[in-house]
Design a protein around this motif. Structure first.
Motif, PDB file in Angstrom:
ATOM      1  N   ILE A 270      23.412   2.627 -18.592  1.00 28.78           N
ATOM      2  CA  ILE A 270      24.561   2.289 -19.453  1.00 28.78           C
ATOM      3  C   ILE A 270      25.072   0.899 -19.079  1.00 28.78           C
ATOM      4  O   ILE A 270      25.694   0.713 -18.014  1.00 28.78           O
ATOM      5  CB  ILE A 270      25.696   3.318 -19.290  1.00 28.78           C
ATOM      6  CG1 ILE A 270      25.170   4.734 -19.543  1.00 28.78           C
ATOM      7  CG2 ILE A 270      26.846   3.011 -20.244  1.00 28.78           C
ATOM      8  CD1 ILE A 270      26.155   5.829 -19.167  1.00 28.78           C
TER       9      ILE A 270
ATOM     10  N   GLY B 289      27.701  -1.933 -19.442  1.00 29.35           N
ATOM     11  CA  GLY B 289      29.113  -1.878 -19.848  1.00 29.35           C
ATOM     12  C   GLY B 289      29.742  -0.571 -19.401  1.00 29.35           C
ATOM     13  O   GLY B 289      30.643  -0.049 -20.059  1.00 29.35           O
TER      14      GLY B 289
ATOM     15  N   LEU C 190      34.362   2.205 -24.130  1.00 28.80           N
ATOM     16  CA  LEU C 190      33.490   3.134 -24.858  1.00 28.80           C
ATOM     17  C   LEU C 190      32.920   4.191 -23.910  1.00 28.80           C
ATOM     18  O   LEU C 190      32.888   5.382 -24.219  1.00 28.80           O
ATOM     19  CB  LEU C 190      32.352   2.355 -25.533  1.00 28.80           C
ATOM     20  CG  LEU C 190      31.376   3.216 -26.308  1.00 28.80           C
ATOM     21  CD1 LEU C 190      32.024   3.772 -27.569  1.00 28.80           C
ATOM     22  CD2 LEU C 190      30.116   2.425 -26.673  1.00 28.80           C
ATOM     23  N   ALA C 191      32.504   3.719 -22.715  1.00 29.08           N
ATOM     24  CA  ALA C 191      31.945   4.660 -21.738  1.00 29.08           C
ATOM     25  C   ALA C 191      33.016   5.675 -21.360  1.00 29.08           C
ATOM     26  O   ALA C 191      32.766   6.883 -21.325  1.00 29.08           O
ATOM     27  CB  ALA C 191      31.458   3.899 -20.507  1.00 29.08           C
TER      28      ALA C 191
ATOM     29  N   ILE D  70      31.260   8.134 -23.847  1.00 30.57           N
ATOM     30  CA  ILE D  70      29.958   8.419 -23.225  1.00 30.57           C
ATOM     31  C   ILE D  70      30.081   9.432 -22.076  1.00 30.57           C
ATOM     32  O   ILE D  70      29.312  10.386 -22.004  1.00 30.57           O
ATOM     33  CB  ILE D  70      29.276   7.112 -22.765  1.00 30.57           C
ATOM     34  CG1 ILE D  70      29.142   6.155 -23.966  1.00 30.57           C
ATOM     35  CG2 ILE D  70      27.902   7.394 -22.168  1.00 30.57           C
ATOM     36  CD1 ILE D  70      28.581   4.792 -23.620  1.00 30.57           C
TER      37      ILE D  70
ATOM     38  N   TYR E 252      21.438   1.987 -22.877  1.00 31.19           N
ATOM     39  CA  TYR E 252      22.547   2.081 -23.819  1.00 31.19           C
ATOM     40  C   TYR E 252      23.374   0.801 -23.699  1.00 31.19           C
ATOM     41  O   TYR E 252      23.942   0.523 -22.650  1.00 31.19           O
ATOM     42  CB  TYR E 252      23.396   3.307 -23.451  1.00 31.19           C
ATOM     43  CG  TYR E 252      24.388   3.740 -24.500  1.00 31.19           C
ATOM     44  CD1 TYR E 252      25.098   2.824 -25.262  1.00 31.19           C
ATOM     45  CD2 TYR E 252      24.620   5.091 -24.730  1.00 31.19           C
ATOM     46  CE1 TYR E 252      26.001   3.234 -26.232  1.00 31.19           C
ATOM     47  CE2 TYR E 252      25.533   5.511 -25.683  1.00 31.19           C
ATOM     48  CZ  TYR E 252      26.218   4.572 -26.435  1.00 31.19           C
ATOM     49  OH  TYR E 252      27.122   4.985 -27.380  1.00 31.19           O
TER      50      TYR E 252
ATOM     51  N   ALA F  20      26.484  -0.535 -24.255  1.00 29.23           N
ATOM     52  CA  ALA F  20      27.901  -0.300 -24.586  1.00 29.23           C
ATOM     53  C   ALA F  20      28.684  -1.574 -24.257  1.00 29.23           C
ATOM     54  O   ALA F  20      29.652  -1.558 -23.502  1.00 29.23           O
ATOM     55  CB  ALA F  20      28.415   0.899 -23.789  1.00 29.23           C
TER      56      ALA F  20
ATOM     57  N   GLU G  87      25.323   0.267 -30.143  1.00 29.35           N
ATOM     58  CA  GLU G  87      26.536   0.753 -30.800  1.00 29.35           C
ATOM     59  C   GLU G  87      26.812  -0.004 -32.087  1.00 29.35           C
ATOM     60  O   GLU G  87      26.449  -1.165 -32.220  1.00 29.35           O
ATOM     61  CB  GLU G  87      27.717   0.492 -29.870  1.00 29.35           C
ATOM     62  CG  GLU G  87      28.161   1.675 -29.084  1.00 29.35           C
ATOM     63  CD  GLU G  87      28.548   2.865 -29.932  1.00 29.35           C
ATOM     64  OE1 GLU G  87      29.194   2.692 -30.978  1.00 29.35           O
ATOM     65  OE2 GLU G  87      28.198   3.990 -29.545  1.00 29.35           O
TER      66      GLU G  87
ATOM     67  N   HIS H 210      28.325   7.007 -35.357  1.00 27.49           N
ATOM     68  CA  HIS H 210      28.614   8.369 -34.880  1.00 27.49           C
ATOM     69  C   HIS H 210      28.897   9.336 -36.030  1.00 27.49           C
ATOM     70  O   HIS H 210      28.823  10.548 -35.852  1.00 27.49           O
ATOM     71  CB  HIS H 210      29.730   8.369 -33.828  1.00 27.49           C
ATOM     72  CG  HIS H 210      31.109   8.239 -34.373  1.00 27.49           C
ATOM     73  ND1 HIS H 210      31.668   7.044 -34.741  1.00 27.49           N
ATOM     74  CD2 HIS H 210      32.064   9.174 -34.624  1.00 27.49           C
ATOM     75  CE1 HIS H 210      32.894   7.239 -35.184  1.00 27.49           C
ATOM     76  NE2 HIS H 210      33.175   8.530 -35.133  1.00 27.49           N
TER      77      HIS H 210
ATOM     78  N   TYR I 120      28.780  12.227 -30.148  1.00 28.05           N
ATOM     79  CA  TYR I 120      28.129  11.427 -29.092  1.00 28.05           C
ATOM     80  C   TYR I 120      27.174  12.264 -28.257  1.00 28.05           C
ATOM     81  O   TYR I 120      26.122  11.794 -27.832  1.00 28.05           O
ATOM     82  CB  TYR I 120      29.176  10.739 -28.213  1.00 28.05           C
ATOM     83  CG  TYR I 120      29.548   9.400 -28.809  1.00 28.05           C
ATOM     84  CD1 TYR I 120      28.825   8.248 -28.510  1.00 28.05           C
ATOM     85  CD2 TYR I 120      30.575   9.294 -29.733  1.00 28.05           C
ATOM     86  CE1 TYR I 120      29.130   7.028 -29.084  1.00 28.05           C
ATOM     87  CE2 TYR I 120      30.894   8.082 -30.316  1.00 28.05           C
ATOM     88  CZ  TYR I 120      30.159   6.957 -29.992  1.00 28.05           C
ATOM     89  OH  TYR I 120      30.448   5.757 -30.579  1.00 28.05           O
TER      90      TYR I 120
ATOM     91  N   LEU J  29      23.402  11.047 -28.252  1.00 29.98           N
ATOM     92  CA  LEU J  29      22.844  10.614 -26.968  1.00 29.98           C
ATOM     93  C   LEU J  29      21.637  11.474 -26.611  1.00 29.98           C
ATOM     94  O   LEU J  29      20.590  10.970 -26.186  1.00 29.98           O
ATOM     95  CB  LEU J  29      23.940  10.735 -25.908  1.00 29.98           C
ATOM     96  CG  LEU J  29      23.919   9.774 -24.753  1.00 29.98           C
ATOM     97  CD1 LEU J  29      23.760   8.356 -25.229  1.00 29.98           C
ATOM     98  CD2 LEU J  29      25.221   9.896 -23.967  1.00 29.98           C
TER      99      LEU J  29
END
Ligand code: BG6
Length: 494
Positions: A40, A42, A47-48, A52, A138, A140, A167, A198, A423, A427
């Motif tokens: 991941i 970021g 967002l995480a 996430i 990912y 992010a 994203e 999403h 998500y 994911l």
């Protein structure tokens, strides 16, 4: 027509279909190899934290997450800080109900700190990945950093057999979307690129595709002969919630209409996929975007809620729209002449999303009261949020001597408890290599091409009162076809 043309044409068509199916099977095979790590970029960002981590926790709880999760950022954090952040995120989402799953997730975490421009960051990532050979990366991170990270991955040999998850917003106009696609495709094949919207992971939206093609009764009326107009409203009763500076660079049209609402239009308007397999669905959706008439300034009404300019991160004289309504046409055989009205806004009267497919009235007015009620004739209504439901409105005679009746709804409520969040679903799908619920390069670009002519033109933005249904100018946009259908405020119950 030359002799023999028809049979040759049929056989080459059959060959083509076979080749397509074979390719699809081959791709399915490649795609079914699961990613053996999740990276991941970021990981210290918003967002995480918001989306996430809670999704990873849910995956850990349902036993589908069992690979290293490597966070990358340039925040000078330690692994202990990352673990704390993950716990905090899950607590905030109100979800710590499986301590063992949380411990499991924390045990999978690794952390790499470094500048994305520095090749050493990618070397450190390679080390952190250990034996993993098929990571899913990912991104992010802000789109401005995509190119740097994608190139860094390629240079470090971390892109082979890997997947990349990107994203939304995918670009901010047609030119930037093309550039981004070009960068991603210079390193990853299309089937390894997972562009997230999403909305495609929401049950109610997947149900549009299912409902349309798992039933036969809709098809005869699902076209310009029976459909008078289609409306889609995505309303939110809250403002930009601290995302003022992001919103200033986006606005409603870019933030939710070009992507979330257009995806809904595509699922409602597409032709039946020619074969079972998501490539066929992607192709039909892309054709809808290609058939959409590019928007003109008069097709769009923009609004801004009073108070927006006082939000943190917002310019004092901002002309960014927090509300947008538009009239759209799909120039296809099926939809010729049918207007599509799309509307979304922040600080509106309700938080709800609905589609209203309005049907034409009967050709003759046999009963005095059979004129459209409140401007609406029979309709099919898809409730998309906060709950998922489908309703068909039809007139039914009232008991008594008179031939008068009421418009009533046949109502299918779909209460899905314990469903996956978008998500979690997306994911999991991306890591499993299943691209069904992601957007394809050509579709993303075709969708941008529709809004491109009105993105950066001088515009009027009408002020509206928070808690209303937007500026009254939006009513004028739809007036020739009736009025807006305002979704009900409360969650509907049976
Ligand atoms: C996001 C937008 O993509 O979708 C937000 O950036 C918007 O502004 C959100 O609020 C709506 O998503 P949902 O799932 O809450 O309807």
């Amino acid at each position: 027509m030359p002799t023999g043309f028809y049979p040759r044409c049929v056989s080459s068509l059959a060959d083509m279909m076979k080749r397509k199916r074979d390719a699809e099977m081959r791709n399915t095979h490649n795609r079914t190899t699961s990613s053996d790590a999740l990276v991941i970029f970021g990981v210290t960002g918003d967002l995480a934290h918001k989306m996430i981590f809670p999704a990873l926790y849910a995956m850990a709880k349902s036993g589908v997450l069992d690979v290293p999760v490597v966070g990358v950022a340039s925040s000078k954090w330690s692994l202990a800080q990352l673990r704390k952040r993950v716990k905090d995120s899950i607590r905030q989402a109100g979800r710590i109900d499986g301590p063992a799953a949380l411990d499991h997730l924390l045990s999978l975490l690794r952390y790499v700190d470094g500048d994305y421009n520095d090749p050493d960051t990618f070397k450190a990532l390679k080390q952190a990945l250990g034996d993993a050979r098929r990571p899913a990366h990912y991104l992010a991170i802000p789109p401005a950093l995509f190119a740097t990270v994608i190139k860094g991955l390629a240079a470090a040999g971390l892109a082979d057999q890997a997947r990349v998850i990107v994203e939304k917003p995918f670009g901010r106009d047609l030119a930037s979307a093309r550039e981004l696609n070009g960068i991603a495709l210079s390193v990853f094949p299309e089937e390894a690129i997972f562009r997230i919207d999403h909305y495609l992971g929401k049950e109610a939206i997947m149900n549009i595709l299912y409902f349309r093609f798992a039933n036969s009764f809709l098809e005869p009326i699902w076209n310009r002969n029976s459909v008078a107009s289609v409306q889609i409203t995505l309303a939110e009763d809250f403002g930009v919630k601290g995302r003022g500076s992001f919103y200033e660079s986006a606005g409603c049209l870019r933030d939710v209409i070009q992507n979330h609402l257009f995806q809904i239009v595509a699922l409602l308007a597409m032709e039946p996929p020619a074969f079972q397999g998501y490539a066929a669905v992607h192709s039909e959706k892309a054709k809808v975007f290609q058939a959409m008439r590019p928007l003109q300034p008069d097709d769009v009404v923009r609004g801004q809620y009073a108070g927006y300019r006082k939000e943190p991160g917002v310019a004092k004289k901002s002309d960014v729209e927090t509300f947008c309504a538009l009239k759209l046409f799909i120039d296809s055989w099926r939809w010729e002449g049918v207007p599509w009205y799309l509307r979304s806004g922040k600080c509106m009267a309700a938080t709800a999303a609905e589609v209203l497919v309005e049907l034409k009235p009967p050709p003759q007015r046999l009963f005095d009261d059979s004129a459209p009620v409140d401007g609406h004739a029979n309709y099919l209504r898809f409730r998309l949020s906060p709950n998922s439901a489908v309703a068909l409105a039809a007139r039914v005679k009232r008991a008594g001597k008179e031939f008068v009746g009421d418009q009533r709804e046949l109502y299918l409520l779909d209460e899905q408890l314990k469903k996956e969040t978008p998500y979690e679903r997306l994911l999991g799908d991306a890591m499993a290599g299943d691209g069904a619920l992601f957007t394809r390069e050509d579709a993303v670009e075709a969708a941008w091409a529709v809004v491109d002519p009105v993105l950066d033109i001088p515009r009027t933005v009408y002020r509206y009162k928070p808690g209303s249904w937007g500026p009254k100018q939006a009513d004028a946009l739809i007036a020739s076809d009736g009025n807006w259908h305002n979704p009900k405020l409360v969650k509907e119950k049976k």
